[in-house]
Design a protein around this motif. Structure first.
Motif, PDB file in Angstrom:
ATOM      1  N   HIS A 155      15.487  17.034 -20.022  1.00  0.00           N
ATOM      2  CA  HIS A 155      14.322  17.937 -20.126  1.00  0.00           C
ATOM      3  C   HIS A 155      13.492  18.138 -18.838  1.00  0.00           C
ATOM      4  O   HIS A 155      12.634  19.263 -18.800  1.00  0.00           O
ATOM      5  CB  HIS A 155      13.341  17.628 -21.574  1.00  0.00           C
ATOM      6  CG  HIS A 155      14.069  17.585 -22.663  1.00  0.00           C
ATOM      7  ND1 HIS A 155      14.743  16.578 -23.412  1.00  0.00           N
ATOM      8  CD2 HIS A 155      14.299  18.821 -23.744  1.00  0.00           C
ATOM      9  CE1 HIS A 155      15.148  16.805 -24.448  1.00  0.00           C
ATOM     10  NE2 HIS A 155      14.915  18.084 -24.609  1.00  0.00           N
ATOM     11  N   ILE A 156      13.487  17.343 -18.013  1.00  0.00           N
ATOM     12  CA  ILE A 156      12.779  17.340 -16.890  1.00  0.00           C
ATOM     13  C   ILE A 156      13.740  17.372 -15.545  1.00  0.00           C
ATOM     14  O   ILE A 156      13.648  18.380 -14.893  1.00  0.00           O
ATOM     15  CB  ILE A 156      11.802  16.044 -16.896  1.00  0.00           C
ATOM     16  CG1 ILE A 156      10.926  16.223 -18.036  1.00  0.00           C
ATOM     17  CG2 ILE A 156      10.802  16.274 -15.547  1.00  0.00           C
ATOM     18  CD1 ILE A 156      10.111  17.227 -18.078  1.00  0.00           C
ATOM     19  N   VAL A 157      14.231  16.357 -15.403  1.00  0.00           N
ATOM     20  CA  VAL A 157      15.111  16.054 -14.020  1.00  0.00           C
ATOM     21  C   VAL A 157      16.143  17.117 -13.963  1.00  0.00           C
ATOM     22  O   VAL A 157      16.245  17.630 -12.936  1.00  0.00           O
ATOM     23  CB  VAL A 157      15.579  14.574 -13.950  1.00  0.00           C
ATOM     24  CG1 VAL A 157      16.440  14.332 -12.731  1.00  0.00           C
ATOM     25  CG2 VAL A 157      14.457  13.603 -14.323  1.00  0.00           C
ATOM     26  N   ALA A 158      17.009  17.178 -14.977  1.00  0.00           N
ATOM     27  CA  ALA A 158      18.256  18.244 -14.814  1.00  0.00           C
ATOM     28  C   ALA A 158      17.686  19.467 -14.693  1.00  0.00           C
ATOM     29  O   ALA A 158      18.241  20.363 -13.745  1.00  0.00           O
ATOM     30  CB  ALA A 158      19.080  17.859 -16.245  1.00  0.00           C
ATOM     31  N   PRO A 159      16.767  20.016 -15.395  1.00  0.00           N
ATOM     32  CA  PRO A 159      16.544  21.387 -15.385  1.00  0.00           C
ATOM     33  C   PRO A 159      15.780  21.751 -14.067  1.00  0.00           C
ATOM     34  O   PRO A 159      16.015  22.839 -13.367  1.00  0.00           O
ATOM     35  CB  PRO A 159      15.251  21.657 -16.534  1.00  0.00           C
ATOM     36  CG  PRO A 159      15.822  20.812 -17.592  1.00  0.00           C
ATOM     37  CD  PRO A 159      16.268  19.699 -16.922  1.00  0.00           C
ATOM     38  N   LEU A 160      14.945  20.757 -13.640  1.00  0.00           N
ATOM     39  CA  LEU A 160      14.260  20.871 -12.165  1.00  0.00           C
ATOM     40  C   LEU A 160      14.999  20.840 -11.118  1.00  0.00           C
ATOM     41  O   LEU A 160      15.171  21.712 -10.232  1.00  0.00           O
ATOM     42  CB  LEU A 160      13.128  19.849 -12.034  1.00  0.00           C
ATOM     43  CG  LEU A 160      12.361  19.841 -10.811  1.00  0.00           C
ATOM     44  CD1 LEU A 160      11.720  21.088 -10.680  1.00  0.00           C
ATOM     45  CD2 LEU A 160      11.378  18.722 -10.756  1.00  0.00           C
ATOM     46  N   THR A 161      16.030  19.849 -11.197  1.00  0.00           N
ATOM     47  CA  THR A 161      17.086  19.863  -9.857  1.00  0.00           C
ATOM     48  C   THR A 161      18.099  20.852  -9.949  1.00  0.00           C
ATOM     49  O   THR A 161      18.418  21.343  -8.846  1.00  0.00           O
ATOM     50  CB  THR A 161      17.576  18.189  -9.868  1.00  0.00           C
ATOM     51  OG1 THR A 161      18.557  18.128 -11.030  1.00  0.00           O
ATOM     52  CG2 THR A 161      16.564  17.485  -9.506  1.00  0.00           C
ATOM     53  N   GLU A 162      18.620  20.986 -11.032  1.00  0.00           N
ATOM     54  CA  GLU A 162      19.593  22.102 -11.149  1.00  0.00           C
ATOM     55  C   GLU A 162      19.131  23.567 -10.745  1.00  0.00           C
ATOM     56  O   GLU A 162      19.690  24.321 -10.076  1.00  0.00           O
ATOM     57  CB  GLU A 162      20.200  22.038 -12.560  1.00  0.00           C
ATOM     58  CG  GLU A 162      21.049  21.015 -12.909  1.00  0.00           C
ATOM     59  CD  GLU A 162      21.741  20.945 -14.101  1.00  0.00           C
ATOM     60  OE1 GLU A 162      21.485  22.036 -15.069  1.00  0.00           O
ATOM     61  OE2 GLU A 162      22.511  19.939 -14.572  1.00  0.00           O
ATOM     62  N   GLU A 163      17.977  23.969 -11.323  1.00  0.00           N
ATOM     63  CA  GLU A 163      17.298  25.016 -10.700  1.00  0.00           C
ATOM     64  C   GLU A 163      16.994  25.183  -9.290  1.00  0.00           C
ATOM     65  O   GLU A 163      17.019  26.251  -8.712  1.00  0.00           O
ATOM     66  CB  GLU A 163      16.119  25.531 -11.852  1.00  0.00           C
ATOM     67  CG  GLU A 163      16.545  25.669 -13.319  1.00  0.00           C
ATOM     68  CD  GLU A 163      17.570  26.879 -13.428  1.00  0.00           C
ATOM     69  OE1 GLU A 163      17.497  27.738 -12.705  1.00  0.00           O
ATOM     70  OE2 GLU A 163      18.440  26.465 -14.274  1.00  0.00           O
ATOM     71  N   LEU A 164      16.563  24.179  -8.803  1.00  0.00           N
ATOM     72  CA  LEU A 164      16.290  24.121  -7.512  1.00  0.00           C
ATOM     73  C   LEU A 164      17.330  24.614  -6.616  1.00  0.00           C
ATOM     74  O   LEU A 164      17.399  25.138  -5.633  1.00  0.00           O
ATOM     75  CB  LEU A 164      15.268  22.884  -7.107  1.00  0.00           C
ATOM     76  CG  LEU A 164      15.297  22.724  -5.640  1.00  0.00           C
ATOM     77  CD1 LEU A 164      14.109  23.444  -5.162  1.00  0.00           C
ATOM     78  CD2 LEU A 164      14.650  21.193  -5.197  1.00  0.00           C
ATOM     79  N   VAL A 165      18.512  23.647  -6.954  1.00  0.00           N
ATOM     80  CA  VAL A 165      19.567  23.608  -6.212  1.00  0.00           C
ATOM     81  C   VAL A 165      20.711  24.896  -6.372  1.00  0.00           C
ATOM     82  O   VAL A 165      20.959  25.657  -5.430  1.00  0.00           O
ATOM     83  CB  VAL A 165      20.602  22.414  -6.355  1.00  0.00           C
ATOM     84  CG1 VAL A 165      22.035  22.532  -5.553  1.00  0.00           C
ATOM     85  CG2 VAL A 165      19.623  20.979  -5.958  1.00  0.00           C
ATOM     86  N   PHE A 166      20.844  25.198  -7.636  1.00  0.00           N
ATOM     87  CA  PHE A 166      21.690  26.238  -8.023  1.00  0.00           C
ATOM     88  C   PHE A 166      21.051  27.806  -8.133  1.00  0.00           C
ATOM     89  O   PHE A 166      21.871  28.572  -8.227  1.00  0.00           O
ATOM     90  CB  PHE A 166      22.324  25.815  -9.471  1.00  0.00           C
ATOM     91  CG  PHE A 166      23.269  24.934  -9.066  1.00  0.00           C
ATOM     92  CD1 PHE A 166      24.801  25.100  -8.735  1.00  0.00           C
ATOM     93  CD2 PHE A 166      22.932  23.602  -9.375  1.00  0.00           C
ATOM     94  CE1 PHE A 166      25.800  24.010  -8.952  1.00  0.00           C
ATOM     95  CE2 PHE A 166      23.793  22.469  -9.480  1.00  0.00           C
ATOM     96  CZ  PHE A 166      25.328  22.628  -8.959  1.00  0.00           C
ATOM     97  N   ARG A 167      19.761  27.671  -8.119  1.00  0.00           N
ATOM     98  CA  ARG A 167      19.182  29.059  -8.183  1.00  0.00           C
ATOM     99  C   ARG A 167      18.253  29.292  -6.800  1.00  0.00           C
ATOM    100  O   ARG A 167      18.344  30.086  -6.125  1.00  0.00           O
ATOM    101  CB  ARG A 167      18.429  29.273  -9.423  1.00  0.00           C
ATOM    102  CG  ARG A 167      18.663  30.219 -10.099  1.00  0.00           C
ATOM    103  CD  ARG A 167      20.067  29.966 -10.955  1.00  0.00           C
ATOM    104  NE  ARG A 167      19.860  28.893 -11.910  1.00  0.00           N
ATOM    105  CZ  ARG A 167      20.905  28.300 -12.443  1.00  0.00           C
ATOM    106  NH1 ARG A 167      22.197  28.907 -12.455  1.00  0.00           N
ATOM    107  NH2 ARG A 167      20.828  27.530 -13.490  1.00  0.00           N
ATOM    108  N   ALA A 168      17.283  28.441  -6.773  1.00  0.00           N
ATOM    109  CA  ALA A 168      16.201  28.559  -5.677  1.00  0.00           C
ATOM    110  C   ALA A 168      16.810  28.552  -4.216  1.00  0.00           C
ATOM    111  O   ALA A 168      16.295  28.900  -3.279  1.00  0.00           O
ATOM    112  CB  ALA A 168      15.197  27.511  -5.799  1.00  0.00           C
ATOM    113  N   CYS A 169      17.888  27.400  -4.076  1.00  0.00           N
ATOM    114  CA  CYS A 169      18.286  27.357  -2.776  1.00  0.00           C
ATOM    115  C   CYS A 169      19.533  28.268  -2.746  1.00  0.00           C
ATOM    116  O   CYS A 169      19.936  28.716  -1.518  1.00  0.00           O
ATOM    117  CB  CYS A 169      19.086  25.920  -2.690  1.00  0.00           C
ATOM    118  SG  CYS A 169      17.516  24.818  -2.409  1.00  0.00           S
ATOM    119  N   MET A 170      20.484  28.708  -3.599  1.00  0.00           N
ATOM    120  CA  MET A 170      21.578  29.312  -3.311  1.00  0.00           C
ATOM    121  C   MET A 170      21.131  30.862  -3.264  1.00  0.00           C
ATOM    122  O   MET A 170      21.878  31.715  -2.465  1.00  0.00           O
ATOM    123  CB  MET A 170      22.636  29.421  -4.388  1.00  0.00           C
ATOM    124  CG  MET A 170      23.200  27.807  -4.549  1.00  0.00           C
ATOM    125  SD  MET A 170      24.486  27.700  -5.594  1.00  0.00           S
ATOM    126  CE  MET A 170      25.053  26.033  -5.547  1.00  0.00           C
TER     127      MET A 170
END
Length: 312
Positions: A155-170
């Protein structure tokens, strides 16, 4: 929709340079995806993925990747001389303008889609929904959740890190090349394929046959790809990282809707109506609740000189 080269904000480079930038952007996304998944397996262990020690080590790994990923994007943009006039922090969805709306409206939209499952949860609460909400808002319950590593991961780590890497950075490196609309459908491919690593976990457990593993992998790819499209759409429309992170966390909390249980439920007509109503409300409110009017000028759309479709 992929626009012509003249619509793309790559600076003043030649066509060859622009095409090189496109390939560099795609390779950058592939590198980020491989780095994220690879970081989960740098620690050698025979323990299952839900073991506390495995979760702690993976927290460390994805944290390192999440810090490094924006640096990789920055290095790429500097090297290829793209995005030079747009600050990177707003491009990554980290900004204050429209942040309140970003924290409420997309989540409300997602809850509309899950209206059927939410009503199903309400009618199945043995002591009533108000009692359930009161219990979950209890400080002791919150404290237990925070100390639960599995809960923190989902609920915290996976949503935050995945959205940062796979959306915000890509997305910032894909949008200048493909345009915002096409990027919404291309970006989730990296996200969907990245989830194939769960096959390793199933093979290690030895509990499932190859057929079951393949079916699960295909289903998970389809589900994560569709969610990735929605998440990318939300990120581009709102220009905020917070919006897809909250939607991601909520979807992880809800899980995939249990249509089978709804079909066998005593209140089947009511639940089926709520499922259909939720989808109808979601489609009806998709564009109004993600209108850039609520969030200010979306930074990522400024990379496209002639923003259309999802950017307007």
């Amino acid at each position: 929709m992929v626009s012509s080269t003249s619509d793309i904000s790559f600076g003043h480079g030649s066509l060859g340079t622009q095409r090189t930038s496109c390939w560099a952007g795609i390779l950058c996304c592939l590198l980020l995806a491989c780095s994220y998944v690879g970081s989960l397996y740098v620690w050698r262990s025979t323990l299952p993925r839900d073991h506390p020690s495995v979760i702690r080590r993976r927290f460390t790994s994805v944290l390192v990747v999440s810090i490094a990923s924006p640096c990789v994007v920055w290095a790429l943009t500097e090297w290829m001389k793209i995005l030079s006039d747009v600050p990177l922090m707003p491009l990554f969805g980290i900004r204050l303008e429209g942040v309140v709306a970003a924290g409420i409206l997309p989540l409300l939209l997602t809850m509309m889609l899950f209206l059927g499952p939410l009503v199903q949860l309400v009618v199945e609460c043995p002591k009533g929904i108000l009692f359930e909400i009161k219990m979950r808002c209890n400080l002791r319950c919150v404290s237990l959740c925070v100390r639960d590593l599995k809960w923190m991961r989902n609920h915290i780590v996976a949503p935050l890190t995945e959205e940062l890497v796979f959306r915000a950075c890509m997305l910032p490196v894909l949008v200048p090349c493909t345009g915002p609309t096409a990027a919404i459908f291309i970006c989730p491919l990296f996200f969907g394929v990245a989830h194939f690593h769960h096959i390793t976990e199933q093979l290690r457990s030895g509990c499932d046959s190859w057929g079951d593993i393949l079916i699960t992998a295909v289903f998970q790819f389809a589900y994560t790809y569709v969610f990735g499209i929605y998440s990318a759409f939300i990120f581009i429309r709102t220009g905020h990282l917070l919006a897809p992170v909250l939607c991601h966390s909520f979807c992880n909390c809800m899980g995939f809707p249990e249509f089978g249980r709804a079909l066998k439920h005593p209140l089947r007509p009511v639940l089926l109506f709520c499922y259909q109503l939720g989808v109808a409300l979601f489609l009806l409110c998709l564009l109004p609740l993600t209108d850039p009017f609520f969030y200010g000028v979306t930074p990522i759309c400024t990379l496209f000189l002639n923003p259309r479709a999802v950017c307007s």
